[in-house]
Motif scaffolding. Structure first.
Motif, PDB file in Angstrom:
ATOM      1  N   ASP A   1       0.827  -1.206   0.000  1.00 26.86           N
ATOM      2  CA  ASP A   1       0.000   0.000   0.000  1.00 26.86           C
ATOM      3  C   ASP A   1       0.862   1.258   0.000  1.00 26.86           C
ATOM      4  N   ASN A   2       2.030   1.165   0.643  1.00 31.30           N
ATOM      5  CA  ASN A   2       2.948   2.296   0.608  1.00 31.30           C
ATOM      6  C   ASN A   2       3.274   2.676  -0.828  1.00 31.30           C
ATOM      7  N   ILE A   3       3.511   1.661  -1.641  1.00 31.86           N
ATOM      8  CA  ILE A   3       3.828   1.915  -3.046  1.00 31.86           C
ATOM      9  C   ILE A   3       2.560   2.299  -3.806  1.00 31.86           C
ATOM     10  N   THR A   4       1.444   1.647  -3.458  1.00 29.77           N
ATOM     11  CA  THR A   4       0.178   1.899  -4.156  1.00 29.77           C
ATOM     12  C   THR A   4      -0.170   3.379  -4.167  1.00 29.77           C
ATOM     13  N   VAL A   5       0.073   4.042  -3.030  1.00 30.23           N
ATOM     14  CA  VAL A   5      -0.263   5.470  -2.954  1.00 30.23           C
ATOM     15  C   VAL A   5       0.415   6.219  -4.099  1.00 30.23           C
TER      16      VAL A   5
ATOM     17  N   ALA B   1       8.740  -5.645  -6.289  1.00 28.90           N
ATOM     18  CA  ALA B   1       9.660  -6.717  -6.671  1.00 28.90           C
ATOM     19  C   ALA B   1      10.987  -6.133  -7.132  1.00 28.90           C
ATOM     20  N   SER B   2      10.921  -5.025  -7.868  1.00 32.80           N
ATOM     21  CA  SER B   2      12.156  -4.462  -8.414  1.00 32.80           C
ATOM     22  C   SER B   2      13.048  -3.894  -7.314  1.00 32.80           C
ATOM     23  N   VAL B   3      12.456  -3.440  -6.187  1.00 35.21           N
ATOM     24  CA  VAL B   3      13.312  -2.985  -5.090  1.00 35.21           C
ATOM     25  C   VAL B   3      13.618  -4.134  -4.119  1.00 35.21           C
ATOM     26  N   GLY B   4      13.132  -5.324  -4.460  1.00 34.75           N
ATOM     27  CA  GLY B   4      13.512  -6.505  -3.687  1.00 34.75           C
ATOM     28  C   GLY B   4      12.764  -6.671  -2.381  1.00 34.75           C
ATOM     29  N   LEU B   5      11.548  -6.179  -2.312  1.00 39.65           N
ATOM     30  CA  LEU B   5      10.814  -6.299  -1.048  1.00 39.65           C
ATOM     31  C   LEU B   5       9.510  -7.068  -1.216  1.00 39.65           C
ATOM     32  N   ILE B   6       9.353  -7.744  -2.349  1.00 46.89           N
ATOM     33  CA  ILE B   6       8.049  -8.336  -2.651  1.00 46.89           C
ATOM     34  C   ILE B   6       7.642  -9.390  -1.628  1.00 46.89           C
ATOM     35  N   ASP B   7       8.619 -10.060  -1.033  1.00 45.99           N
ATOM     36  CA  ASP B   7       8.258 -11.086  -0.049  1.00 45.99           C
ATOM     37  C   ASP B   7       7.768 -10.477   1.262  1.00 45.99           C
ATOM     38  N   LYS B   8       7.876  -9.149   1.384  1.00 42.46           N
ATOM     39  CA  LYS B   8       7.392  -8.500   2.608  1.00 42.46           C
ATOM     40  C   LYS B   8       6.191  -7.608   2.319  1.00 42.46           C
ATOM     41  N   ALA B   9       5.508  -7.880   1.204  1.00 45.09           N
ATOM     42  CA  ALA B   9       4.462  -6.983   0.720  1.00 45.09           C
ATOM     43  C   ALA B   9       3.381  -6.686   1.752  1.00 45.09           C
ATOM     44  N   ARG B  10       3.077  -7.650   2.610  1.00 45.94           N
ATOM     45  CA  ARG B  10       1.921  -7.491   3.501  1.00 45.94           C
ATOM     46  C   ARG B  10       2.276  -6.928   4.868  1.00 45.94           C
ATOM     47  N   ILE B  11       3.534  -6.734   5.128  1.00 49.24           N
ATOM     48  CA  ILE B  11       3.863  -6.252   6.472  1.00 49.24           C
ATOM     49  C   ILE B  11       4.012  -4.736   6.457  1.00 49.24           C
ATOM     50  N   PRO B  12       3.752  -4.106   7.603  1.00 52.53           N
ATOM     51  CA  PRO B  12       3.929  -2.657   7.678  1.00 52.53           C
ATOM     52  C   PRO B  12       5.407  -2.302   7.879  1.00 52.53           C
ATOM     53  N   PRO B  13       5.786  -1.097   7.493  1.00 54.80           N
ATOM     54  CA  PRO B  13       7.211  -0.760   7.525  1.00 54.80           C
ATOM     55  C   PRO B  13       7.807  -0.573   8.916  1.00 54.80           C
ATOM     56  N   ILE B  14       6.979  -0.487   9.962  1.00 55.28           N
ATOM     57  CA  ILE B  14       7.582  -0.195  11.275  1.00 55.28           C
ATOM     58  C   ILE B  14       8.599  -1.249  11.694  1.00 55.28           C
ATOM     59  N   ILE B  15       8.403  -2.487  11.228  1.00 57.05           N
ATOM     60  CA  ILE B  15       9.306  -3.535  11.693  1.00 57.05           C
ATOM     61  C   ILE B  15      10.422  -3.816  10.690  1.00 57.05           C
ATOM     62  N   LEU B  16      10.529  -2.948   9.687  1.00 56.94           N
ATOM     63  CA  LEU B  16      11.537  -3.152   8.652  1.00 56.94           C
ATOM     64  C   LEU B  16      12.908  -2.632   9.093  1.00 56.94           C
ATOM     65  N   PRO B  17      14.011  -3.308   8.685  1.00 57.91           N
ATOM     66  CA  PRO B  17      15.324  -2.740   8.951  1.00 57.91           C
ATOM     67  C   PRO B  17      15.567  -1.500   8.089  1.00 57.91           C
ATOM     68  N   HIS B  18      16.535  -0.713   8.543  1.00 59.95           N
ATOM     69  CA  HIS B  18      16.792   0.579   7.917  1.00 59.95           C
ATOM     70  C   HIS B  18      17.056   0.462   6.411  1.00 59.95           C
ATOM     71  N   GLY B  19      17.805  -0.532   6.044  1.00 58.82           N
ATOM     72  CA  GLY B  19      18.150  -0.673   4.629  1.00 58.82           C
ATOM     73  C   GLY B  19      16.926  -0.888   3.764  1.00 58.82           C
ATOM     74  N   ASP B  20      16.006  -1.708   4.260  1.00 62.47           N
ATOM     75  CA  ASP B  20      14.778  -1.948   3.509  1.00 62.47           C
ATOM     76  C   ASP B  20      13.930  -0.694   3.414  1.00 62.47           C
ATOM     77  N   LEU B  21      13.978   0.110   4.477  1.00 61.16           N
ATOM     78  CA  LEU B  21      13.209   1.348   4.447  1.00 61.16           C
ATOM     79  C   LEU B  21      13.733   2.266   3.347  1.00 61.16           C
ATOM     80  N   ARG B  22      15.075   2.297   3.203  1.00 61.70           N
ATOM     81  CA  ARG B  22      15.664   3.105   2.122  1.00 61.70           C
ATOM     82  C   ARG B  22      15.179   2.586   0.763  1.00 61.70           C
ATOM     83  N   LYS B  23      15.122   1.289   0.630  1.00 60.56           N
ATOM     84  CA  LYS B  23      14.643   0.708  -0.634  1.00 60.56           C
ATOM     85  C   LYS B  23      13.185   1.071  -0.853  1.00 60.56           C
ATOM     86  N   LEU B  24      12.398   1.001   0.220  1.00 58.25           N
ATOM     87  CA  LEU B  24      10.977   1.322   0.121  1.00 58.25           C
ATOM     88  C   LEU B  24      10.796   2.761  -0.348  1.00 58.25           C
ATOM     89  N   GLN B  25      11.643   3.627   0.195  1.00 59.55           N
ATOM     90  CA  GLN B  25      11.590   5.034  -0.195  1.00 59.55           C
ATOM     91  C   GLN B  25      11.795   5.193  -1.681  1.00 59.55           C
TER      92      GLN B  25
END
Lengths: 246, 479, 351, 234
Positions: free
Chosen positions: A98-102, A127-151
């Motif tokens: 949903d973060n990306i959906t917006v 998928a292209s930022v490599g986070l597709i396996d975490k699609a359903r989880i909210p970002p609060i529990i993500l490590p910093h590196g993944d958050l940068r990718k999400l951004q």
């Protein structure tokens, strides 16, 4: 290769402090370019001015020939400039998808998602930022590196022509930095013009073919990294006045 | 094994929840007669024990529980019921009935009014407790909403607290629906204003005669709220430049509205303003804490004016201790005090003090009268039918009929209880519904002031005292 | 904003979607609760039941709609409103005025008053949009207080029916049972619509504004536009509840319809159930109304010589219970309740 | 006086400090230089107890302090002057100094320190009653240092005192730092401006990405091309 971004005599004053002082440069379409400068040089302010989060005191910014000076941020995004932030921002109670959906629901994002469907488009970016396996989880529990990718994913979702990356490497481990580097390289290969800042230079200087240097809000150098790094003014800006280092 | 045990526990818990919840709901809401109140002798003060529900005439009292006006309505009804029951109840067609009283909390005195609570209270009384008569009401907005429940069910309801005209105007304009509505207290606001002005004019006249025209200026200080508006407009008119009585024109020199949240310091400023405006009489129109602050500053500063007006808190006997005696010399109006307004007033006063240990508030005397009025009509008609029997009987309690044959009508404690047949409103003016003017005097005594026959005939009332002016005022006015 | 094609697709797949939803735990529990609510009025012909308890259910349903509308604006969109009584009250007043003085039919009055509430949402949302967080809360609170004062006093009061308001309105329906079913249907409709909105892409955008407005701006979302949509949608349902409330009570007056306490009711009910869950608002409203009612109903309890009047201290007891609940379930009771029930259910099935 | 032995510190996965060892002699002035993000500030925060190291040992005057809370470390005589001058902006200059003297219980010491500080920064004496927020950038930095000195520390930790200041003012601040050193206060200076730091410090430690890349005196380091590489990436 035409000019994609043209910044002319950009000045920003905060009270008595001049954060950006008569700053001018151009970026050509498809370029991969860095903005460097020591802490407090005004890099983030330049980004804020381009992306509309702050209004310049004077000067002009043109994007694809359109004057975007002082435009609202979302309008600038809808013209094709996306950005990331130095401090990671995310919609912390929404899933990664949903973060990306917006972003995919923004004007330019919709142009793509209309064809493929919003969910498909969003998951392809995830998928292209490599986070597709975490699609359903909210970002609060993500490590910093993944958050940068999400951004970066969120910025990509708006289907940008020009991507502004503000300190994408800060606070990352070496391995994480590599991941981000790959991602940025891939985006550039896809035809996105990339403008990137950083004060940790080891990654940045080897990544980009051209850098612009600034110090205390002023333009000081422009050119290939090696040339800029040997510029006396740049050296003084980083190491202090009267530097004698070879 | 363990899994099976857990499963069994789960089954037991779920079955327990389901069955328990279902049964609970059944008994509380759904079973025949569930939620219905069973009336017994404990609801009938003074009645013999073991009486059956059929023998009880059921009165429902609405009002705020734990708040003076609502408690007043309850205390008045309780006392009336107790007196009737102790005297053996009433006989209707040779069957003895007793008076049952019950109350529901309508939470209407709450500044943050939640109208649905009043509705729920009325619905509980009507559908749950199956009352035959309703008494109470205090806040106009709340009563306007929940009176409909009584009207819907054709239950006589006597209001004992809300002064707004709308209620009784409803009776006039839509008689078929609102004929069950009555008001026994207080007198409506326009009549109230009339009585205050009459009293003030006479008081000023008398004082000027005694002190050779010393009374030249009056001031008003009032809560900036809707209920004070009409009275203030009246005062501004009568004492303003265009007043109908030339002698009282241009007397108003200070006009102070204040927010009810004021502090003692604010009140001090106001008192100083009143002193600076050279006021000789100050008229407060106050229902809350402001009166207390006013009187505290009055006692300390000893200003050259007399306080005459409305101060609701000062009606209570506790006001003396609250102000530590600072309220001395204040003249304020109240509906009831120890005097022979009617032959039953003093017995009621004493009985009330004996029962509850404090003076009755106006809602108490109003509800006492209301209950007695209904019981009188029942007794006279030997019927419990609200319309037409009881209503028609109650409508005979007019001014003319009562003056002609007072012995045929119930003796009410707040004045001869006459009602306008078209509006079901209390008739105002001596000797029906009238206001007493009382002064706090030394040793916590409160004395009725002569009204110089303007509001009531002084010689007809007992316990009339003499006006005592503060010594500093006498010095000022005589020199 | 709304893609018609997607709506159509959703409509087509609706039956199957519904089928699979019913099979989930939440789905079946919801259906079960709705069934109970549906058969309730038929279980007893007892007058006391229909007029006293059923009416309390109706009241709870009105407040459920109201609390859910607040949850959409604050829980989902993050625009904190402490003055939701504005929409509730204005709609009630318009509805009462049209019925009483213009002799409009009830349903037309409700529709018009709801539309007026939406305009108020627009009118209030627009100037207040620059405010954020606690400042927005204070702004909405101030607005509701201004409106309350406007209706209560001053020269305008005569024109706006003064402190006594408008009374003697007809009921929503001839009998409490019909009233109950009308409200029941509208409550279900409201909740279906609001839950669908919160799950839609539109809802995702609203939530993104709540979580990080700057970030949402950077994602190319016109946040102003969406915030105004949120205000309008929320005021629509608040207005609907306000109209129903006016008819439920049969009267409107400034304190009773604009009072700050009503705004806090909405906040309490929605937070009690669980913020940003929408359905939590219903749970919260029912819980709230019946807890309050039970405390009044219990009245005086005598233990030996000691008589504790629950009625007298009901609001103190009420407050303590609410504080305790919020202390132990800070995200509302809905989620923990569902989880516990699910655990129990799983145990029963031997999972 | 202070001995750091193989300190490691992580923020999440990212390494902030890696195997840092440092030794500061009594009455010495040491400087840690390096580009932004190298971990200089983290090092100071770890020493003053604002953050606990993940691994390693810190000894101060022979006592282990790496597990102690910040306020206890302050009491032992380490005073931290943080980056970006965290002053009490709404309080007067004099009150800010009073707050700095909080660990000092002796009135005489307090008076002596106040006189010493005002002598060091006559400018602050002039502006005693002014609100800290109204001072210029340089003056604020002076106040921050003065405040850190008020507790009469045995070891003073200075974090980026030149940040955001004009070259002239930078110079003035560094003159004062030299003076403090001459008065006998042991100082650990963290600084991005390598040139200035090398001018006054005896031992210089170059930090890159959490590791000590190189150390030595000014003379030893001046000719090193590594410094430039560390700073500019190339």
């Amino acid at each position: 290769m035409g000019v994609i971004l043209e910044v002319k005599n950009l000045t920003k004053k905060f009270g008595g402090l001049t954060a950006v002082n008569d700053f001018s440069f151009e970026i050509k379409r498809g370029e991969f370019i860095g903005l460097i400068g020591p802490n407090g040089a005004g890099k983030t302010t330049v980004f804020n001015l381009i992306s509309g989060f702050e209004k310049p005191s004077s000067g002009r910014i043109r994007f694809n020939g359109i004057d975007i000076t002082g435009m609202k941020p979302y309008k600038i995004v809808n013209l094709g400039i996306a950005r990331t932030f130095q401090l990671v921002r995310s919609f912390k109670y929404l899933s990664l998808l949903d973060n990306i959906t917006v972003s995919c629901l923004s004007k330019r994002g919709k142009e793509v998602s209309k064809k493929t469907g919003t969910d498909n488009y969003a998951s392809s970016i995830l998928a292209s930022v490599g986070l597709i396996d975490k699609a359903r989880i909210p970002p609060i529990i993500l490590p910093h590196g993944d958050l940068r990718k999400l951004q970066i994913g969120k910025a990509v979702g708006t289907n940008p022509e020009l991507l502004l990356l503000d300190e994408p490497f800060s606070g990352l481990s070496f391995e994480e930095q590599l991941g981000i580097t790959d991602l940025i390289k891939k985006l550039h290969a896809d035809g996105v013009t990339i403008f990137i800042t950083g004060h940790v230079l080891r990654e940045l200087m080897t990544l980009v073919p051209r850098v612009i240097a600034m110090h205390q809000g002023k333009f000081i150098a422009d050119g290939p990294p090696v040339q800029v790094a040997n510029n006396k003014i740049v050296l003084e800006a980083y190491l202090g006045r009267g530097v004698k280092i070879a | 094994m363990e899994k099976l045990a857990k499963r069994i526990i789960a089954i037991v818990i779920i079955a327990g929840l389901g069955v328990g919840g279902g049964l609970g709901a059944w008994f509380l809401f759904l079973a025949p007669g569930a939620g219905e109140y069973s009336w017994s002798s404990k609801d009938c003060p003074g009645a013999p024990s073991g009486i059956s529900s059929d023998q009880i005439i059921k009165f429902g009292i609405t009002g705020d529980v734990g708040e003076i006006t609502g408690d007043g309505a309850w205390e008045g009804c309780y006392l009336a019921a107790k007196e009737i029951n102790e005297a053996g109840g009433i006989k209707i067609n040779d069957t003895t009935y007793y008076i049952g009283v019950t109350r529901e909390d309508s939470d209407e005195a709450n500044p943050n009014l939640v109208t649905s609570r009043g509705i729920a209270a009325a619905e509980r009384l009507v559908y749950n407790k199956k009352v035959q008569f309703g008494i109470g009401g205090f806040r106009s907005e709340a009563l306007l909403a929940y009176q409909e429940v009584f009207m819907d069910n054709e239950i006589i309801f006597i209001n004992t607290g809300a002064a707004t005209d709308v209620f009784c105007e409803n009776v006039r304009s839509w008689y078929t629906r609102y004929k069950y509505f009555w008001r026994s207290m207080p007198i409506n606001s326009s009549s109230l204003g009339e009585q205050i002005f009459n009293y003030l004019f006479r008081l000023i006249y008398v004082l000027n005669a005694t002190y050779s025209g010393e009374i030249a200026n009056v001031g008003i200080i009032y809560e900036d709220l809707t209920w004070t508006e009409d009275l203030v407009t009246g005062i501004e008119y009568y004492f303003g430049p265009y007043g109908p009585l030339p002698a009282y024109r241009n007397m108003l020199t200070a006009n102070i509205p204040y927010d009810v949240t004021l502090t003692a310091a604010d009140m001090l400023t106001h008192v100083n303003t009143l002193m600076a405006a050279d006021c000789d009489i100050v008229i407060p129109i106050i229902s809350a804490q402001g009166g207390l602050m006013l009187m505290q500053h009055y006692a300390t500063l000893q200003p050259n004016f007399l306080v005459v007006g409305i101060d609701v808190q000062s009606q209570l006997d506790t006001f003396w201790t609250q102000t530590n005696g600072d309220c001395i010399y204040e003249i304020q109006m109240q509906s009831i005090h120890v005097t022979n307004k009617t032959p039953t007033t003093i017995p009621f006063w004493n009985a009330f003090r004996a029962e509850w240990g404090h003076d009755p508030l106006y809602t108490a005397s109003g509800s006492y009268d209301a209950l007695n009025f209904i019981v009188w009509a029942i007794n006279e008609t030997q019927s419990l039918q609200a319309y037409p029997t009881l209503t028609q009987k109650m409508e005979t309690a007019t001014k003319a009929n009562i003056l002609a044959n007072p012995e045929l009508f119930p003796s009410s404690v707040g004045g001869l209880g006459a009602y306008w047949p078209t509006t079901h409103d209390l008739v105002a003016g001596y000797p029906f519904g009238f206001t007493l003017f009382c002064q706090w005097q030394a040793n916590a005594t409160k004395v009725i002031m002569p009204s110089y026959n303007s509001v009531y005939i002084d010689s007809q009332l007992s316990n009339i005292g003499t006006l005592i002016l503060p010594p500093w005022l006498i010095t000022d006015w005589t020199t | 904003m709304l893609n018609l094609k997607i709506v159509k697709e959703k409509m087509n797949e609706f039956p199957s979607y519904l089928k699979s939803w019913v099979k989930t735990f939440t789905g079946s529990l919801t259906i079960f609760c709705l069934l109970i609510l549906f058969v309730m009025p038929f279980l007893s012909a007892n007058q006391s039941f229909t007029h006293v308890f059923l009416r309390q259910f109706s009241l709870a349903m009105i407040f459920a709609i109201f609390a859910a509308s607040w949850d959409l604006l604050t829980g989902i969109s993050g625009q904190i409103s402490f003055g939701h009584a504005i929409f509730f009250g204005i709609s009630g007043y318009i509805c009462a005025y049209l019925i009483k003085y213009q002799s409009f039919p009830i349903w037309i009055s409700i529709i018009i008053s709801t539309v007026v509430a939406v305009f108020f949402g627009l009118a209030i949302g627009f100037p207040l949009l620059r405010l954020k967080g606690p400042y927005l809360a204070l702004g909405t609170l101030a607005m509701s207080l201004i409106l309350l004062k406007l209706f209560l006093m001053g020269s305008l009061a005569d024109w706006l029916f003064g402190s006594e308001g408008i009374s003697a309105l007809p009921g929503l329906a001839a009998t409490p049972v019909i009233e109950y079913f009308i409200l029941f249907i509208f409550m279900i409709l409201t909740f279906v619509i609001l839950i669908q909105i919160s799950k839609s892409k539109f809802g995702t955008i609203l939530k993104s504004i709540r979580d990080d407005e700057v970030g949402s701006d950077a994602s190319g979302i016109n946040t102003t536009k969406y915030k105004i949509y949120a205000f309008m949608l929320s005021s629509f349902f608040a207005g609907l509840a306000g109209g129903f409330y006016a008819l439920y009570i049969g009267a409107v007056n400034p304190t009773g319809n604009f009072g700050t306490v009503l705004s806090f009711f909405a906040i309490l009910m929605a937070s009690l159930g669980g913020l940003a869950t929408i359905s939590g608002a219903a749970l919260g409203a029912f819980f709230f109304i019946f807890l309050e009612y039970a405390l009044i109903e219990i009245g005086v309890v005598e233990i030996g010589n000691l008589a504790i009047d629950f009625g007298l201290y009901k609001f103190a007891i009420f407050a303590v219970i609410l504080i305790v609940i919020i202390r132990f379930a800070e995200h509302g009771i809905l989620k923990p309740l569902l989880e516990r029930l699910k655990d129990l259910w799983d145990l029963l099935l031997g999972r | 006086m202070l001995e750091i032995k193989k300190i490691y510190h992580y923020y999440g996965k990212a390494k902030a400090l890696e195997e840092i060892s440092l030794k500061i002699e009594e009455k010495a002035l040491d400087a840690v230089i390096g580009p932004n993000g190298a971990g200089k500030s983290t090092l100071l925060r770890v020493i003053s107890g604002l953050e606990e190291p993940d691994r390693g040992k810190i000894e101060f005057l022979g006592e282990r302090i790496d597990k102690l809370k910040a306020h206890k470390i302050t009491k032992k005589g380490i005073s931290h002057c943080p980056e970006r001058r965290r002053l009490f902006f709404d309080m007067s200059v004099a009150d800010n100094l009073k707050m700095g003297a909080y660990p000092v219980k002796n009135k005489e010491v307090y008076k002596a320190m106040k006189n010493f500080v005002y002598e060091l920064f006559p400018r602050l004496n002039e502006r005693r009653k002014q609100r800290a927020g109204t001072l210029s950038g340089g003056e604020q930095q002076m106040l921050a240092i003065a405040r850190a000195l008020m507790s009469k520390p045995k070891l003073l930790l200075l974090d980026e005192p030149s940040l955001g200041l004009a070259p002239k003012i930078k110079k003035r601040i560094f003159d004062v730092i030299e003076k403090i050193k001459q008065e006998g206060t042991t100082t650990l200076l963290v600084e991005q401006d390598a040139v200035l730091a090398m001018d006054i410090a005896e031992n210089i430690h170059l930090l890159e990405e959490g590791k000590i890349e190189m150390r030595g005196t000014k003379k030893e380091l001046e000719k090193e091309p590594r410094i430039k590489q560390v700073y500019l990436g190339i």
